[in-house]
Write a protein that holds these residues in place. Structure first.
Motif, PDB file in Angstrom:
ATOM      1  N   GLN A   1       0.840  -1.194   0.000  1.00  0.00           N
ATOM      2  CA  GLN A   1       0.000   0.000   0.000  1.00  0.00           C
ATOM      3  C   GLN A   1       0.877   1.247   0.000  1.00  0.00           C
ATOM      4  OE1 GLN A   1      -3.202  -0.107  -0.307  1.00  0.00           O
ATOM      5  NE2 GLN A   1      -3.802   2.011   0.041  1.00  0.00           N
ATOM      6  N   VAL A   2       0.526   2.189  -0.846  1.00  0.00           N
ATOM      7  CA  VAL A   2       1.275   3.438  -0.949  1.00  0.00           C
ATOM      8  C   VAL A   2       0.460   4.538  -0.298  1.00  0.00           C
ATOM      9  CG1 VAL A   2       2.282   5.116  -2.538  1.00  0.00           C
ATOM     10  CG2 VAL A   2       2.356   2.665  -3.089  1.00  0.00           C
ATOM     11  N   GLN A   3       1.072   5.268   0.598  1.00  0.00           N
ATOM     12  CA  GLN A   3       0.420   6.440   1.181  1.00  0.00           C
ATOM     13  C   GLN A   3       1.015   7.693   0.580  1.00  0.00           C
ATOM     14  OE1 GLN A   3       0.753   5.897   5.486  1.00  0.00           O
ATOM     15  NE2 GLN A   3      -1.403   5.291   5.503  1.00  0.00           N
ATOM     16  N   VAL A   4       0.129   8.615   0.237  1.00  0.00           N
ATOM     17  CA  VAL A   4       0.533   9.854  -0.427  1.00  0.00           C
ATOM     18  C   VAL A   4      -0.018  11.014   0.380  1.00  0.00           C
ATOM     19  CG1 VAL A   4       0.343  11.195  -2.545  1.00  0.00           C
ATOM     20  CG2 VAL A   4       0.521   8.706  -2.673  1.00  0.00           C
ATOM     21  N   VAL A   5       0.841  11.948   0.738  1.00  0.00           N
ATOM     22  CA  VAL A   5       0.424  13.069   1.581  1.00  0.00           C
ATOM     23  C   VAL A   5       0.880  14.384   0.957  1.00  0.00           C
ATOM     24  CG1 VAL A   5       0.559  14.131   3.848  1.00  0.00           C
ATOM     25  CG2 VAL A   5       0.564  11.634   3.648  1.00  0.00           C
ATOM     26  N   GLU A   6      -0.095  15.258   0.685  1.00  0.00           N
ATOM     27  CA  GLU A   6       0.214  16.570   0.120  1.00  0.00           C
ATOM     28  C   GLU A   6       0.368  17.610   1.220  1.00  0.00           C
ATOM     29  OE1 GLU A   6      -3.110  14.685  -2.492  1.00  0.00           O
ATOM     30  OE2 GLU A   6      -2.720  15.023  -0.356  1.00  0.00           O
ATOM     31  N   SER A   7       1.113  18.659   0.902  1.00  0.00           N
ATOM     32  CA  SER A   7       1.227  19.807   1.796  1.00  0.00           C
ATOM     33  C   SER A   7       1.564  21.039   0.966  1.00  0.00           C
ATOM     34  CB  SER A   7       2.304  19.561   2.852  1.00  0.00           C
ATOM     35  OG  SER A   7       3.564  19.382   2.240  1.00  0.00           O
ATOM     36  N   GLY A   8       1.398  22.205   1.595  1.00  0.00           N
ATOM     37  CA  GLY A   8       1.813  23.437   0.942  1.00  0.00           C
ATOM     38  C   GLY A   8       0.706  24.306   0.390  1.00  0.00           C
ATOM     39  N   GLY A   9      -0.530  23.857   0.502  1.00  0.00           N
ATOM     40  CA  GLY A   9      -1.624  24.685   0.027  1.00  0.00           C
ATOM     41  C   GLY A   9      -1.832  25.905   0.905  1.00  0.00           C
ATOM     42  N   GLY A  10      -2.719  26.797   0.446  1.00  0.00           N
ATOM     43  CA  GLY A  10      -3.005  27.983   1.238  1.00  0.00           C
ATOM     44  C   GLY A  10      -3.720  29.032   0.422  1.00  0.00           C
ATOM     45  N   LEU A  11      -3.765  30.224   0.983  1.00  0.00           N
ATOM     46  CA  LEU A  11      -4.422  31.371   0.353  1.00  0.00           C
ATOM     47  C   LEU A  11      -3.353  32.303  -0.198  1.00  0.00           C
ATOM     48  CD1 LEU A  11      -6.920  33.179  -0.179  1.00  0.00           C
ATOM     49  CD2 LEU A  11      -6.618  34.066   2.147  1.00  0.00           C
ATOM     50  N   VAL A  12      -3.509  32.699  -1.447  1.00  0.00           N
ATOM     51  CA  VAL A  12      -2.532  33.580  -2.071  1.00  0.00           C
ATOM     52  C   VAL A  12      -3.272  34.543  -2.994  1.00  0.00           C
ATOM     53  CG1 VAL A  12      -2.119  31.980  -4.000  1.00  0.00           C
ATOM     54  CG2 VAL A  12      -0.335  33.610  -3.344  1.00  0.00           C
ATOM     55  N   GLN A  13      -2.703  35.712  -3.191  1.00  0.00           N
ATOM     56  CA  GLN A  13      -3.312  36.687  -4.101  1.00  0.00           C
ATOM     57  C   GLN A  13      -2.977  36.323  -5.550  1.00  0.00           C
ATOM     58  OE1 GLN A  13      -2.003  40.599  -2.813  1.00  0.00           O
ATOM     59  NE2 GLN A  13      -3.887  40.860  -1.627  1.00  0.00           N
ATOM     60  N   ALA A  14      -3.814  36.760  -6.442  1.00  0.00           N
ATOM     61  CA  ALA A  14      -3.563  36.553  -7.865  1.00  0.00           C
ATOM     62  C   ALA A  14      -2.191  37.103  -8.234  1.00  0.00           C
ATOM     63  CB  ALA A  14      -4.647  37.225  -8.690  1.00  0.00           C
ATOM     64  N   GLY A  15      -1.464  36.348  -9.037  1.00  0.00           N
ATOM     65  CA  GLY A  15      -0.106  36.718  -9.412  1.00  0.00           C
ATOM     66  C   GLY A  15       0.953  36.144  -8.501  1.00  0.00           C
ATOM     67  N   GLY A  16       0.531  35.600  -7.373  1.00  0.00           N
ATOM     68  CA  GLY A  16       1.483  35.041  -6.416  1.00  0.00           C
ATOM     69  C   GLY A  16       1.896  33.627  -6.747  1.00  0.00           C
ATOM     70  N   SER A  17       2.663  33.034  -5.828  1.00  0.00           N
ATOM     71  CA  SER A  17       3.210  31.695  -6.030  1.00  0.00           C
ATOM     72  C   SER A  17       2.989  30.820  -4.807  1.00  0.00           C
ATOM     73  CB  SER A  17       4.720  31.775  -6.306  1.00  0.00           C
ATOM     74  OG  SER A  17       5.004  32.509  -7.472  1.00  0.00           O
ATOM     75  N   LEU A  18       2.918  29.534  -5.058  1.00  0.00           N
ATOM     76  CA  LEU A  18       2.875  28.523  -4.010  1.00  0.00           C
ATOM     77  C   LEU A  18       3.657  27.315  -4.495  1.00  0.00           C
ATOM     78  CD1 LEU A  18      -0.849  28.353  -2.745  1.00  0.00           C
ATOM     79  CD2 LEU A  18       1.139  29.063  -1.412  1.00  0.00           C
TER      80      LEU A  18
END
Length: 124
Positions: A1-18
């Motif tokens: 079984q493979v577990q996959v975990v995301e991180s790094g999301g959030g709120l950003v203004q248009a034109g920004g980066s994540l």
């Protein structure tokens, strides 16, 4: 079984980066094609980007080409999605997925293991 975990999301203004990260708990990480998908409210899950086993090949949806970059570090069992010049229409839950099949498909069904998703919200 493979577990996959995301991180790094959030709120950003248009034109920004994540930068999103995805860690997979599997010994044979380099044997999986890794992809990013997203799903906005009321819409189907859609392909965003994918990277081949070594990272030597990448594939992008037209809507993100030139703005997003997918990469992977097989030593760390991690895949990344650098998102620049974000737009309000990029707002969605972003999912990381691992696929044990061949390279090239953008279909959800081509991927075997999925994370829980991380929310990305881009304000105008």
């Amino acid at each position: 079984q493979v577990q996959v975990v995301e991180s790094g999301g959030g709120l950003v203004q248009a034109g920004g980066s994540l930068r999103l990260s995805c860690a997979a708990s599997v010994r044979t990480f380099s044997r999986y094609v890794m992809g990013w998908f997203r799903q906005a409210p009321g819409k189907e899950r859609e392909f965003v980007a994918a990277t081949s086993w070594s990272g030597g090949s990448t594939n992008y949806a037209d809507s993100v080409k030139g703005r997003f970059t997918i990469s992977r570090d097989n030593a760390k069992n991690t895949v990344y999605l650098q998102m620049n010049s974000l737009k309000p229409e990029d707002t969605a839950v972003y999912y990381c997925a691992a696929g044990s099949g061949g390279w090239g498909s953008r279909a959800v069904l081509s991927y075997d293991y999925w994370g829980q998703g991380t929310q990305v919200t881009v304000s105008s």
